[in-house]
Structure formats: C-alpha cells, structure tokens
Design a protein around this motif. Structure first.
Motif, PDB file in Angstrom:
ATOM      1  N   ALA A   4     -20.008 -16.484  54.536  1.00  0.00           N
ATOM      2  CA  ALA A   4     -19.279 -17.190  53.488  1.00  0.00           C
ATOM      3  C   ALA A   4     -18.428 -16.185  52.747  1.00  0.00           C
ATOM      4  N   GLN A   5     -17.276 -16.648  52.283  1.00  0.00           N
ATOM      5  CA  GLN A   5     -16.378 -15.776  51.539  1.00  0.00           C
ATOM      6  C   GLN A   5     -15.675 -16.598  50.464  1.00  0.00           C
ATOM      7  N   PRO A  75     -14.904   3.462  44.192  1.00  0.00           N
ATOM      8  CA  PRO A  75     -14.565   3.027  42.841  1.00  0.00           C
ATOM      9  C   PRO A  75     -13.296   2.185  42.780  1.00  0.00           C
ATOM     10  N   ALA A  76     -13.422   1.056  42.067  1.00  0.00           N
ATOM     11  CA  ALA A  76     -12.335   0.097  41.847  1.00  0.00           C
ATOM     12  C   ALA A  76     -11.803  -0.518  43.138  1.00  0.00           C
ATOM     13  N   GLN A  77     -12.537  -0.360  44.259  1.00  0.00           N
ATOM     14  CA  GLN A  77     -12.082  -0.923  45.532  1.00  0.00           C
ATOM     15  C   GLN A  77     -13.136  -1.741  46.252  1.00  0.00           C
ATOM     16  N   ARG A  78     -14.376  -1.198  46.371  1.00  0.00           N
ATOM     17  CA  ARG A  78     -15.349  -1.871  47.229  1.00  0.00           C
ATOM     18  C   ARG A  78     -16.778  -1.464  46.902  1.00  0.00           C
ATOM     19  N   LEU A  79     -17.688  -2.437  47.060  1.00  0.00           N
ATOM     20  CA  LEU A  79     -19.125  -2.210  46.953  1.00  0.00           C
ATOM     21  C   LEU A  79     -19.783  -3.056  48.035  1.00  0.00           C
ATOM     22  N   ASP A  91     -20.665  -7.983  50.315  1.00  0.00           N
ATOM     23  CA  ASP A  91     -19.503  -7.122  50.128  1.00  0.00           C
ATOM     24  C   ASP A  91     -18.650  -7.658  48.983  1.00  0.00           C
ATOM     25  N   TYR A  92     -18.307  -6.765  48.064  1.00  0.00           N
ATOM     26  CA  TYR A  92     -17.397  -7.079  46.965  1.00  0.00           C
ATOM     27  C   TYR A  92     -16.160  -6.218  47.161  1.00  0.00           C
ATOM     28  N   THR A 104     -12.963 -10.434  45.946  1.00  0.00           N
ATOM     29  CA  THR A 104     -13.376 -11.162  47.137  1.00  0.00           C
ATOM     30  C   THR A 104     -14.830 -10.831  47.398  1.00  0.00           C
ATOM     31  N   PHE A 105     -15.645 -11.869  47.462  1.00  0.00           N
ATOM     32  CA  PHE A 105     -17.075 -11.741  47.708  1.00  0.00           C
ATOM     33  C   PHE A 105     -17.377 -12.306  49.089  1.00  0.00           C
TER      34      PHE A 105
END
Length: 154
Positions: A4-5, A75-79, A91-92, A104-105
């Motif tokens: 899911a996104q 940082p400020a891009q992705r987790l 994924d964030y 975007t999750f």
C-alpha cells in the motif's frame, strides 16, 4: 505480497517533517499510528541505521508484536524500516523544497500466512486504508505542532 502507498502534501519544509517522523519517532509514532499500543526502542542512543525497536499493535482487533530495524536514514529524504520478526517494510519518503513536503508512505507485507490468504483482498483494502490514514494523521499533527517557515517580506 501486499503493498500500500499513500502520499500527501504537508505545508512544512522537508527537514521539519523528517524531524517529526524520524528524530522524534519514539514519541510521535504512536500518535500518528494509534494502532501502536506499545513501542520500545531496544537499541540505545539516537535513531540510526541498525536501531532496533519492538512494537505491539492492535489492527482491526488483532494484536501483533513485532521487532523492526532501521535500514535507511537520509535526513530530510528517507526513513525505512524492515521487520526482523515478521517480513514487512515501512518506508517514508520526504520530497520537497522550502515550505512544502510531499510525504509518501509505503507499507509492504512481504508474505501472508497460508491461513490468511483467503482474506488477501480484505487485508489489501485494510492496509491501503491504514496507509491513507497514516499520511492524514501525520499532516494534521505536523501542521498543528511544527511552526510554519517565516516568510520574509521585501
């Protein structure tokens, strides 16, 4: 695999959105995901790649416990997290410039137990609803709690 996104525009800069999600994760995650009934950071120190956490969730009446590891932090891009006790990925992504962020999750359930396969369509729908609720909750919390950038007048 069930994936899911959901995406949403947040009227705050990427560094503020990232800080709310990643740097204040332990405090804020149960707030934007109320299904999380318990969260414990197993690793000591600040969040970083390799940090391990344990969560207890109740999703649609079903209680689950899982551990996960941070696999990517930009940082400020992705987790990004991956389940270590159960095959899932969270994924964030934070895309934007100056005053706005497109968040975007993505959630992937990488394997369904055999007894759950007859319910795959229902699970897929519930997971998508959860993804959309997650981004709406994040937007509401971040815009309410993080000060907007200062506008400079000429």
């Amino acid at each position: 695999m069930v994936k899911a996104q959901a995406s949403i525009e947040i009227e705050r800069p990427p560094d503020a959105v990232y800080a709310f999600v990643a740097e204040d994760f332990e405090r804020n995650y149960p707030r934007w995901s109320p299904e999380v009934k318990e969260l414990r950071m197993i690793s000591k120190g600040p969040m970083r790649v390799g940090t391990i956490a344990r969560q207890v969730r109740v999703d649609q009446g079903r209680r689950t416990e899982s551990t996960f590891k941070i696999t990517e932090m930009q940082p400020a891009q992705r987790l990004t997290f991956q389940g270590t006790s159960f095959p899932f990925l969270v994924d964030y992504r934070f895309d934007g410039a100056s005053e706005h962020t497109k968040l975007t999750f993505t959630f992937e359930l990488r394997r369904l137990d055999l007894m759950m396969r007859p319910f795959e369509k229902l699970i897929r729908s519930a997971v998508q609803d959860g993804a959309e609720r997650t981004v709406r909750n994040l937007k509401r919390l971040i815009e309410a709690e993080c000060a907007p950038p200062q506008r400079h007048s000429a």
